[in-house]
Design a protein around this motif. Structure first.
Motif, PDB file in Angstrom:
ATOM      1  N   PHE A  61     -11.765  25.784  12.678  1.00  0.00           N
ATOM      2  CA  PHE A  61     -12.066  27.007  13.422  1.00  0.00           C
ATOM      3  C   PHE A  61     -11.007  28.072  13.146  1.00  0.00           C
ATOM      4  O   PHE A  61     -11.334  29.251  12.943  1.00  0.00           O
ATOM      5  N   THR A  62      -9.766  27.659  13.135  1.00  0.00           N
ATOM      6  CA  THR A  62      -8.668  28.605  12.925  1.00  0.00           C
ATOM      7  C   THR A  62      -8.749  29.250  11.556  1.00  0.00           C
ATOM      8  O   THR A  62      -8.469  30.445  11.395  1.00  0.00           O
ATOM      9  N   ILE A  63      -9.184  28.468  10.556  1.00  0.00           N
ATOM     10  CA  ILE A  63      -9.337  29.008   9.206  1.00  0.00           C
ATOM     11  C   ILE A  63     -10.623  29.808   9.071  1.00  0.00           C
ATOM     12  O   ILE A  63     -10.633  30.917   8.537  1.00  0.00           O
ATOM     13  N   SER A  64     -11.728  29.262   9.569  1.00  0.00           N
ATOM     14  CA  SER A  64     -13.023  29.927   9.376  1.00  0.00           C
ATOM     15  C   SER A  64     -13.126  31.229  10.163  1.00  0.00           C
ATOM     16  O   SER A  64     -13.847  32.146   9.764  1.00  0.00           O
ATOM     17  N   GLU A  65     -12.405  31.324  11.276  1.00  0.00           N
ATOM     18  CA  GLU A  65     -12.372  32.571  12.046  1.00  0.00           C
ATOM     19  C   GLU A  65     -11.285  33.520  11.538  1.00  0.00           C
ATOM     20  O   GLU A  65     -11.074  34.590  12.108  1.00  0.00           O
ATOM     21  N   ARG A  66     -10.585  33.103  10.493  1.00  0.00           N
ATOM     22  CA  ARG A  66      -9.551  33.907   9.826  1.00  0.00           C
ATOM     23  C   ARG A  66      -8.410  34.285  10.758  1.00  0.00           C
ATOM     24  O   ARG A  66      -7.791  35.336  10.632  1.00  0.00           O
ATOM     25  N   ILE A  67      -8.132  33.387  11.705  1.00  0.00           N
ATOM     26  CA  ILE A  67      -6.943  33.539  12.534  1.00  0.00           C
ATOM     27  C   ILE A  67      -5.715  33.296  11.672  1.00  0.00           C
ATOM     28  O   ILE A  67      -4.668  33.918  11.866  1.00  0.00           O
ATOM     29  N   VAL A  68      -5.855  32.385  10.699  1.00  0.00           N
ATOM     30  CA  VAL A  68      -4.860  32.207   9.639  1.00  0.00           C
ATOM     31  C   VAL A  68      -5.592  32.292   8.308  1.00  0.00           C
ATOM     32  O   VAL A  68      -6.813  32.156   8.246  1.00  0.00           O
ATOM     33  N   SER A  69      -4.844  32.501   7.258  1.00  0.00           N
ATOM     34  CA  SER A  69      -5.462  32.585   5.934  1.00  0.00           C
ATOM     35  C   SER A  69      -5.390  31.273   5.176  1.00  0.00           C
ATOM     36  O   SER A  69      -6.153  31.062   4.228  1.00  0.00           O
ATOM     37  N   ASN A  70      -4.509  30.357   5.589  1.00  0.00           N
ATOM     38  CA  ASN A  70      -4.414  29.058   4.926  1.00  0.00           C
ATOM     39  C   ASN A  70      -3.750  28.061   5.859  1.00  0.00           C
ATOM     40  O   ASN A  70      -3.168  28.420   6.894  1.00  0.00           O
ATOM     41  N   VAL A 125     -19.573  40.574  12.244  1.00  0.00           N
ATOM     42  CA  VAL A 125     -19.528  40.311  10.809  1.00  0.00           C
ATOM     43  C   VAL A 125     -18.148  40.692  10.292  1.00  0.00           C
ATOM     44  O   VAL A 125     -17.743  41.848  10.375  1.00  0.00           O
ATOM     45  N   LYS A 126     -17.442  39.699   9.778  1.00  0.00           N
ATOM     46  CA  LYS A 126     -16.084  39.937   9.289  1.00  0.00           C
ATOM     47  C   LYS A 126     -16.128  40.616   7.924  1.00  0.00           C
ATOM     48  O   LYS A 126     -17.157  40.595   7.237  1.00  0.00           O
ATOM     49  N   PRO A 127     -15.016  41.219   7.518  1.00  0.00           N
ATOM     50  CA  PRO A 127     -14.963  41.815   6.173  1.00  0.00           C
ATOM     51  C   PRO A 127     -15.332  40.788   5.105  1.00  0.00           C
ATOM     52  O   PRO A 127     -15.025  39.601   5.217  1.00  0.00           O
ATOM     53  N   ILE A 128     -16.012  41.257   4.084  1.00  0.00           N
ATOM     54  CA  ILE A 128     -16.463  40.365   3.017  1.00  0.00           C
ATOM     55  C   ILE A 128     -15.263  39.754   2.295  1.00  0.00           C
ATOM     56  O   ILE A 128     -14.305  40.435   1.947  1.00  0.00           O
ATOM     57  N   LYS A 129     -15.356  38.445   2.093  1.00  0.00           N
ATOM     58  CA  LYS A 129     -14.332  37.727   1.337  1.00  0.00           C
ATOM     59  C   LYS A 129     -15.008  37.015   0.178  1.00  0.00           C
ATOM     60  O   LYS A 129     -15.836  36.131   0.380  1.00  0.00           O
ATOM     61  N   GLU A 130     -14.694  37.408  -1.035  1.00  0.00           N
ATOM     62  CA  GLU A 130     -15.339  36.814  -2.209  1.00  0.00           C
ATOM     63  C   GLU A 130     -14.727  35.451  -2.534  1.00  0.00           C
ATOM     64  O   GLU A 130     -13.514  35.260  -2.433  1.00  0.00           O
ATOM     65  N   VAL A 131     -15.590  34.523  -2.935  1.00  0.00           N
ATOM     66  CA  VAL A 131     -15.137  33.192  -3.311  1.00  0.00           C
ATOM     67  C   VAL A 131     -14.932  33.147  -4.828  1.00  0.00           C
ATOM     68  O   VAL A 131     -15.461  33.986  -5.559  1.00  0.00           O
ATOM     69  N   PRO A 132     -14.169  32.174  -5.328  1.00  0.00           N
ATOM     70  CA  PRO A 132     -13.970  32.063  -6.781  1.00  0.00           C
ATOM     71  C   PRO A 132     -15.229  31.600  -7.500  1.00  0.00           C
ATOM     72  O   PRO A 132     -16.265  31.340  -6.867  1.00  0.00           O
ATOM     73  N   THR A 234     -31.334  32.982   6.801  1.00  0.00           N
ATOM     74  CA  THR A 234     -31.648  34.273   7.404  1.00  0.00           C
ATOM     75  C   THR A 234     -31.342  35.411   6.430  1.00  0.00           C
ATOM     76  O   THR A 234     -30.593  35.235   5.460  1.00  0.00           O
ATOM     77  N   ALA A 235     -31.906  36.581   6.723  1.00  0.00           N
ATOM     78  CA  ALA A 235     -31.715  37.731   5.837  1.00  0.00           C
ATOM     79  C   ALA A 235     -30.251  38.152   5.765  1.00  0.00           C
ATOM     80  O   ALA A 235     -29.729  38.454   4.682  1.00  0.00           O
ATOM     81  N   LEU A 236     -29.572  38.171   6.910  1.00  0.00           N
ATOM     82  CA  LEU A 236     -28.167  38.568   6.907  1.00  0.00           C
ATOM     83  C   LEU A 236     -27.303  37.528   6.195  1.00  0.00           C
ATOM     84  O   LEU A 236     -26.329  37.875   5.524  1.00  0.00           O
ATOM     85  N   ALA A 237     -27.681  36.256   6.310  1.00  0.00           N
ATOM     86  CA  ALA A 237     -26.962  35.210   5.588  1.00  0.00           C
ATOM     87  C   ALA A 237     -27.048  35.436   4.087  1.00  0.00           C
ATOM     88  O   ALA A 237     -26.049  35.322   3.365  1.00  0.00           O
ATOM     89  N   ALA A 238     -28.242  35.762   3.602  1.00  0.00           N
ATOM     90  CA  ALA A 238     -28.418  36.016   2.177  1.00  0.00           C
ATOM     91  C   ALA A 238     -27.618  37.242   1.743  1.00  0.00           C
ATOM     92  O   ALA A 238     -27.018  37.256   0.656  1.00  0.00           O
ATOM     93  N   GLU A 239     -27.574  38.257   2.595  1.00  0.00           N
ATOM     94  CA  GLU A 239     -26.823  39.465   2.256  1.00  0.00           C
ATOM     95  C   GLU A 239     -25.333  39.180   2.186  1.00  0.00           C
ATOM     96  O   GLU A 239     -24.635  39.616   1.259  1.00  0.00           O
ATOM     97  N   VAL A 240     -24.816  38.435   3.171  1.00  0.00           N
ATOM     98  CA  VAL A 240     -23.395  38.091   3.172  1.00  0.00           C
ATOM     99  C   VAL A 240     -23.060  37.196   1.983  1.00  0.00           C
ATOM    100  O   VAL A 240     -22.026  37.344   1.335  1.00  0.00           O
ATOM    101  N   ALA A 241     -23.946  36.241   1.659  1.00  0.00           N
ATOM    102  CA  ALA A 241     -23.732  35.363   0.511  1.00  0.00           C
ATOM    103  C   ALA A 241     -23.714  36.161  -0.786  1.00  0.00           C
ATOM    104  O   ALA A 241     -22.889  35.913  -1.676  1.00  0.00           O
ATOM    105  N   GLU A 242     -24.618  37.118  -0.909  1.00  0.00           N
ATOM    106  CA  GLU A 242     -24.663  37.955  -2.109  1.00  0.00           C
ATOM    107  C   GLU A 242     -23.343  38.687  -2.293  1.00  0.00           C
ATOM    108  O   GLU A 242     -22.754  38.693  -3.382  1.00  0.00           O
ATOM    109  N   GLN A 243     -22.846  39.299  -1.239  1.00  0.00           N
ATOM    110  CA  GLN A 243     -21.612  40.064  -1.337  1.00  0.00           C
ATOM    111  C   GLN A 243     -20.382  39.177  -1.477  1.00  0.00           C
ATOM    112  O   GLN A 243     -19.396  39.573  -2.107  1.00  0.00           O
ATOM    113  N   SER A 244     -20.441  37.984  -0.910  1.00  0.00           N
ATOM    114  CA  SER A 244     -19.308  37.049  -0.994  1.00  0.00           C
ATOM    115  C   SER A 244     -19.299  36.242  -2.282  1.00  0.00           C
ATOM    116  O   SER A 244     -18.389  35.456  -2.508  1.00  0.00           O
ATOM    117  N   LYS A 245     -20.350  36.408  -3.096  1.00  0.00           N
ATOM    118  CA  LYS A 245     -20.502  35.693  -4.368  1.00  0.00           C
ATOM    119  C   LYS A 245     -20.752  34.198  -4.168  1.00  0.00           C
ATOM    120  O   LYS A 245     -20.421  33.379  -5.022  1.00  0.00           O
TER     121      LYS A 245
END
Length: 281
Positions: A61-70, A125-132, A234-245
């Protein structure tokens, strides 16, 4: 005051009505308890969850909610069982704690709901974070994966009340499995497990639930490149996935899969999928 049980399931006497037949018997139910997450002594949120793998949930939760970055920004997790629930004291770096205080929001977690109590709509909706881009997954392994996961869903088999999240490697093996009454919690537990030091990162994550945007957002926070869902997207899930790569695939069942975004990480019978491909068998 409700009594807190540490058990994953609880037994309860019930009356079963089957057509005209009435019988008394015992029934096994999935357990859920209140879990309070406290950061550096300040209460942040209360969630309802299955009382197992609580440390993994707190870390995820702490990572996925971006309370910490790692994981290195989490200094300690202490679990305390009290009369009416569980208190998880999480120590994070001072920098992360100060940032949390600045953007703090009131969240009341409920089963199956990841947005209850968000103070402002733009925080949903949190800022988009692209995956590798490092994974090349053979989609032909998916039918066998779906058969394998049944052996890891022990609570669901007994109660029919839990969701699950699985970490899959490139060979199609299930390397992590977590169940919970909440799909978001199952995802957090999975993230918490593979985010720990020296843990193997899965090539893909498989959800037994639908892929809503919060699940995609959590995947992006943890750097998950391929997200499979047995149910809908969901539509928003697909949109977030598209932008997050993120490669997002839904309706993974009965030998079929619907690819919504970034199919380049997938191959079928050693042939890469084409970007225009939406559905494969």
């Amino acid at each position: 005051m409700l009594e807190v049980s540490k058990e994953v399931t609880v037994e309860r006497n019930i009356t079963l009505i089957d057509r005209d037949n009435i019988s008394e018997r015992s029934n096994i139910l999935a357990n859920e308890v209140r879990i309070a997450l406290v950061y550096n002594g300040i209460s942040h949120t209360v969630m309802l969850a299955t009382p197992e793998d609580i440390e993994a949930f707190a870390i995820g939760f702490t990572i996925s909610e971006r309370i910490v970055s790692n994981i290195n920004e989490i200094k300690g997790v202490d679990i305390e069982y009290v009369e009416n629930g569980v208190i998880v004291n999480i120590e994070i770096t001072q920098r992360c704690f100060m940032a949390l205080k600045e953007q703090r929001r009131s969240m009341a977690g409920r089963t199956g709901c990841g947005l209850c109590g968000v103070a402002q709509l733009d925080e949903a909706v949190k800022p988009i974070k692209e995956v590798p881009n490092t994974v090349n997954f053979d989609l032909g392994l998916l039918p066998d994966v779906l058969l394998k996961i049944k052996e890891f869903q022990r609570t669901y088999e007994i109660t029919g009340a839990t969701h699950a999240a699985f970490g899959i490697n490139l060979a199609g093996d299930v390397i992590y499995a977590h169940e919970d009454i909440g799909r978001h919690i199952a995802m957090d537990k999975l993230i918490g497990t593979f985010s720990q030091r020296n843990a193997e990162k899965p090539a893909a994550v498989l959800l037994t639930s639908r892929a809503s945007f919060e699940m995609v957002q959590k995947a992006a926070s943890a750097g998950v490149e391929v997200l499979f869902a047995i149910s809908a997207v969901t539509a928003l899930a697909a949109e977030v996935a598209e932008q997050s790569k993120i490669t997002l695939v839904g309706f993974c069942r009965n030998g079929r899969a619907t690819v919504y975004t970034h199919p380049h990480r997938l191959q079928l019978h050693e042939a890469p999928l084409q970007p225009a491909l939406a559905e494969c068998e």
